[in-house]
Design an enzyme around this catalytic site. Structure first.
Site, PDB file in Angstrom:
ATOM      1  N   TRP A   1     -51.931 -37.781 -23.830  1.00 27.99           N
ATOM      2  CA  TRP A   1     -51.105 -38.184 -22.690  1.00 27.99           C
ATOM      3  C   TRP A   1     -50.239 -39.398 -23.060  1.00 27.99           C
ATOM      4  CZ3 TRP A   1     -55.749 -35.767 -22.159  1.00 27.99           C
ATOM      5  CH2 TRP A   1     -55.845 -34.744 -21.222  1.00 27.99           C
TER       6      TRP A   1
ATOM      7  N   CYS B   1     -53.527 -31.122 -18.825  1.00 25.16           N
ATOM      8  CA  CYS B   1     -54.469 -30.318 -18.024  1.00 25.16           C
ATOM      9  C   CYS B   1     -54.106 -28.847 -17.884  1.00 25.16           C
ATOM     10  CB  CYS B   1     -54.698 -30.951 -16.664  1.00 25.16           C
ATOM     11  SG  CYS B   1     -53.279 -30.892 -15.565  1.00 25.16           S
TER      12      CYS B   1
ATOM     13  N   TYR C   1     -47.194 -37.179 -14.463  1.00 24.49           N
ATOM     14  CA  TYR C   1     -48.000 -36.479 -13.459  1.00 24.49           C
ATOM     15  C   TYR C   1     -49.386 -37.104 -13.306  1.00 24.49           C
ATOM     16  CZ  TYR C   1     -51.274 -33.808 -16.446  1.00 24.49           C
ATOM     17  OH  TYR C   1     -52.288 -33.424 -17.294  1.00 24.49           O
TER      18      TYR C   1
ATOM     19  N   HIS D   1     -53.582 -31.607 -10.697  1.00 22.84           N
ATOM     20  CA  HIS D   1     -54.551 -31.418 -11.769  1.00 22.84           C
ATOM     21  C   HIS D   1     -54.949 -29.949 -11.727  1.00 22.84           C
ATOM     22  CE1 HIS D   1     -57.506 -31.921 -14.744  1.00 22.84           C
ATOM     23  NE2 HIS D   1     -58.544 -31.808 -13.951  1.00 22.84           N
TER      24      HIS D   1
ATOM     25  N   ASP E   1     -63.928 -27.190 -15.643  1.00 18.64           N
ATOM     26  CA  ASP E   1     -62.751 -27.974 -16.028  1.00 18.64           C
ATOM     27  C   ASP E   1     -62.897 -28.396 -17.481  1.00 18.64           C
ATOM     28  OD1 ASP E   1     -60.617 -29.710 -16.242  1.00 18.64           O
ATOM     29  OD2 ASP E   1     -61.069 -30.831 -14.416  1.00 18.64           O
TER      30      ASP E   1
END
Length: 701
Positions: free
Chosen positions: A228, A263, A532, A322, A345
């Site tokens: 990220w 994600c 985001y 997400h 996840d």
């Protein structure tokens, strides 16, 4: 007396795979689903006699042993072994047709098949059979009754992942490609790598938990490495993927993590893996998802005196969206009533039992507040139910002091979305995760959840906030309604012109007061660019005004940002950024305070795809991609990425710079290799914009 020998074996692939819904897999081996019969035809050196001994041996794993259940010896018409059975369907001269039914809770994976006749053992060169979960079998834990749902959640190899912001959601087409070359082998490699015991491989809950750990590279050299940072020079930018196929093929070839994902990439790949293994699965996007580092169900947002959000203080964050996955199964390891969709996840956020894995967490447990149930239900509950608390940081005598301006109890976990069954549209599944805001059921569910999660007092939580006295003392966590103000103060943030890169950003903050009387309102507004994940990238501008409102009425205050203020940032970042507008209003006469924030995305011109509606198998057809730059800025270093499963492999066109008003056209010759409804996906990436994508369907006859 000639001893009986096997001279050949036919796996009757086309018949078996059609019955097992596995004819899509691009692999030479036989792929079948557990708990359902399949047939094999065995050729013998002579006719079978009553005294002959014939048995099929199925073995799985490195060191198969009968007492461990990893070696099964099946004889026709005998009682079943570990839930497997075999019967003789017909004898025809030197051939016999056998029917094999595996146990509906057999371990999934690769089985070797040997045929034993007396002391002779026969092994075919393609003797490996792949055994998958079976949503068509009522005794299988992943059984799904509805045919259209299985078509979508197991067999559909394309779909959408919903991204953007709650204010404007858009779909990102994604190719799951679970039937493509090497994908099944990559999933089998992951199963082996997971070190799950054979018993664990029977259970979809254990398998999906292990896959949620293996799809990220953390702690096990899994499939995708998260990044990220904004710097993707040593890999592929997360924005540049349009599907899972390239990622899983590369991983299987190199056995090294593929760089880089965020994600939606983790969710797209995990969806492919679960569908490939036969577990019904869907990608789920939550807008304004809390990433709460303390399980205290609160996210603290810090603003400076201009109303700009500060990155440095926030330990927890609200992500604009997400994406995770729901997998469908019966849970046998927890009390009844929690079967159905389970959240998993693979985005590495927090460790669970020492590894970066998350779930399966029953979606019903999140809705009912039963957050003690395994796995990770407190974490998932907080993602969709936390409260947002706004603090303004002011310097008082040279020290930072925190002032609580407002608390928002209804803004987290909105518009939970997935692709609708059998249709190319978004379905809102928020109701599956939570009761309507403010309802009696919601209050009871919340009280139940709070009895298992102990929220700390209302103290600002930041790196060095502990040295600061808490303001506002301890607040009861059960604030269910929007804060009611004496004046009925209400804020709304909108854009008044389309948000095109290169144009001024024209937005407005509407201040509404419902109480009669003459009111003075101090309004602060700020505009920032953010990732985001909620991380601020640039401050673009602020306004500060005092307005007089004769209630009840509303007033619109414009907020305008010139292109020069943001275009440089926009061109220098590798990620797609959103426009964040934050407003703080205070009514002087009553001290009513309110904070509101809205994220919006830039709007882009479309890509058009030109091709026929239908085509014939193996007949070439032409497909053209057309893009007109209707923006006032040149788009630099344009790349067009295209992929059509069953039509052509992922292809990249370098397009250079596209000036304002210019039209780009790229063509590709396509050869369809598979029947049915197929999709072509295209995406345009440039320095200035990252997210223009489109897709078009074609029917192959």
């Amino acid at each position: 007396e000639t001893s009986l020998k096997v001279t050949g074996i036919d796996f009757l692939k086309s018949q078996n795979t059609q019955q097992h819904h596995t004819d899509g897999y691009n692999i030479k081996n036989l792929v079948v689903r557990r708990g359902q019969p399949f047939q094999v035809r065995v050729s013998l050196s002579r006719e079978l006699r009553p005294a002959d001994k014939l048995s099929l041996h199925f073995s799985i794993g490195e060191n198969p042993m009968k007492n461990r259940g990893s070696l099964l010896s099946l004889k026709p018409e005998r009682e079943d072994v570990n839930g497997w059975k075999i019967s003789l369907v017909e004898r025809n001269g030197k051939e016999c047709l056998l029917s094999v039914t595996s146990s509906p809770n057999a371990p999934v994976g690769k089985y070797n098949l040997h045929v034993k006749t007396g002391t002779n053992i026969y092994k075919h060169e393609n003797a490996v059979i792949y055994l998958l979960f079976n949503p068509w079998c009522e005794e299988d834990a992943v059984y799904m009754a509805n045919e259209a749902e299985k078509e979508e959640y197991v067999l559909n190899d394309t779909g959408y992942i919903y991204v953007g912001s709650a204010y404007n959601i858009y779909n990102r087409p994604w190719n799951f490609g679970q039937f493509e070359e090497s994908i099944l082998d990559a999933c089998m490699y992951l199963l082996d790598k997971s070190k799950l015991s054979l018993t664990d491989r029977r259970n979809p809950a254990n398998v999906s938990r292990a896959m949620s750990a293996l799809v990220n590279a953390n702690d096990d050299n899994g499939v995708v490495l998260g990044n990220w940072s904004g710097n993707y020079i040593s890999g592929t930018s997360p924005m540049d993927w349009i599907g899972s196929v390239t990622i899983l093929q590369q991983y299987y070839k190199t056995k090294k993590p593929v760089r880089y994902g965020q994600c939606w990439v983790f969710a797209g790949v995990l969806n492919t893996v679960m569908r490939c293994l036969g577990v019904p699965s869907r990608c789920v996007s939550t807008f304004d998802a809390a990433h709460d580092t303390e399980e205290n169900l609160r996210v603290d947002i810090y603003l400076n005196e201009k109303g700009e959000k500060l990155n440095s203080l926030s330990l927890d964050s609200v992500w604009n969206f997400h994406v995770w996955n729901d997998v469908w199964m019966k849970r046998t390891d927890i009390p009844n009533g929690f079967s159905g969709w389970q959240a998993i996840d693979s985005t590495p956020q927090e460790q669970s039992q020492g590894r970066f894995q998350c779930g399966p967490c029953p979606v019903k447990a999140v809705r009912e507040g039963d957050v003690y149930l395994p796995y990770d239900s407190k974490f998932v509950y907080a993602e969709v139910n936390a409260d947002r608390v706004y603090w303004v940081v002011k310097k008082v005598n040279g020290k930072d002091k925190f002032f609580k301006v407002s608390m928002d109890t209804q803004s987290i976990g909105k518009n939970i979305s997935t692709k609708a069954v059998g249709q190319n549209r978004r379905e809102d599944i928020t109701r599956e995760y939570k009761y309507p805001e403010g309802s009696r059921e919601e209050r009871m569910s919340m009280e139940r959840a709070y009895s298992f999660i102990r929220p700390s007092g209302m103290v600002p939580r930041s790196g060095y906030a502990s040295t600061v006295q808490a303001l506002g003392g301890n607040i009861q966590p059960l604030v269910l309604k929007e804060p009611v103000t004496k004046t009925g103060l209400h804020l709304k943030i909108t854009n008044t012109e389309p948000l095109h890169p290169g144009n001024p950003l024209e937005m407005a903050i509407t201040v509404k007061i419902s109480a009669p009387g003459n009111w003075t309102v101090d309004l602060i507004g700020s505009c920032q660019l953010q990732y985001y994940t909620g991380k601020v990238q640039a401050n673009l501008g602020t306004i500060k005004e005092t307005i007089n409102i004769e209630g009840p009425s509303e007033m619109q205050i414009p907020l305008k940002i010139a292109p020069d203020a943001y275009m440089k940032t926009l061109s220098s970042v590798e990620d797609e950024v959103l426009i964040l507008v934050t407003a703080i209003a205070e009514v002087k006469e009553t001290n009513d305070k309110l904070t509101k924030e809205t994220s919006m995305r830039f709007e882009y011109p479309p890509i058009t795809v030109q091709m026929p509606e239908t085509a014939k198998l193996y007949d070439d057809f032409n497909c053209a991609f057309i893009f007109k730059n209707k923006l006032n800025v040149t788009l630099e270093n344009c790349k067009l990425l295209v992929e059509g499963l069953g039509i052509f492999k992922m292809t990249t066109f370098e397009q250079g710079d596209i000036m304002p008003g210019r039209i780009m056209k790229s063509e590709i010759i396509c050869t369809p290799t598979r029947l049915g409804e197929k999709k072509i996906v295209a995406k345009l990436i440039s320095n200035q914009i990252k997210g223009i994508s489109t897709e078009k369907g074609i029917f192959i006859t």
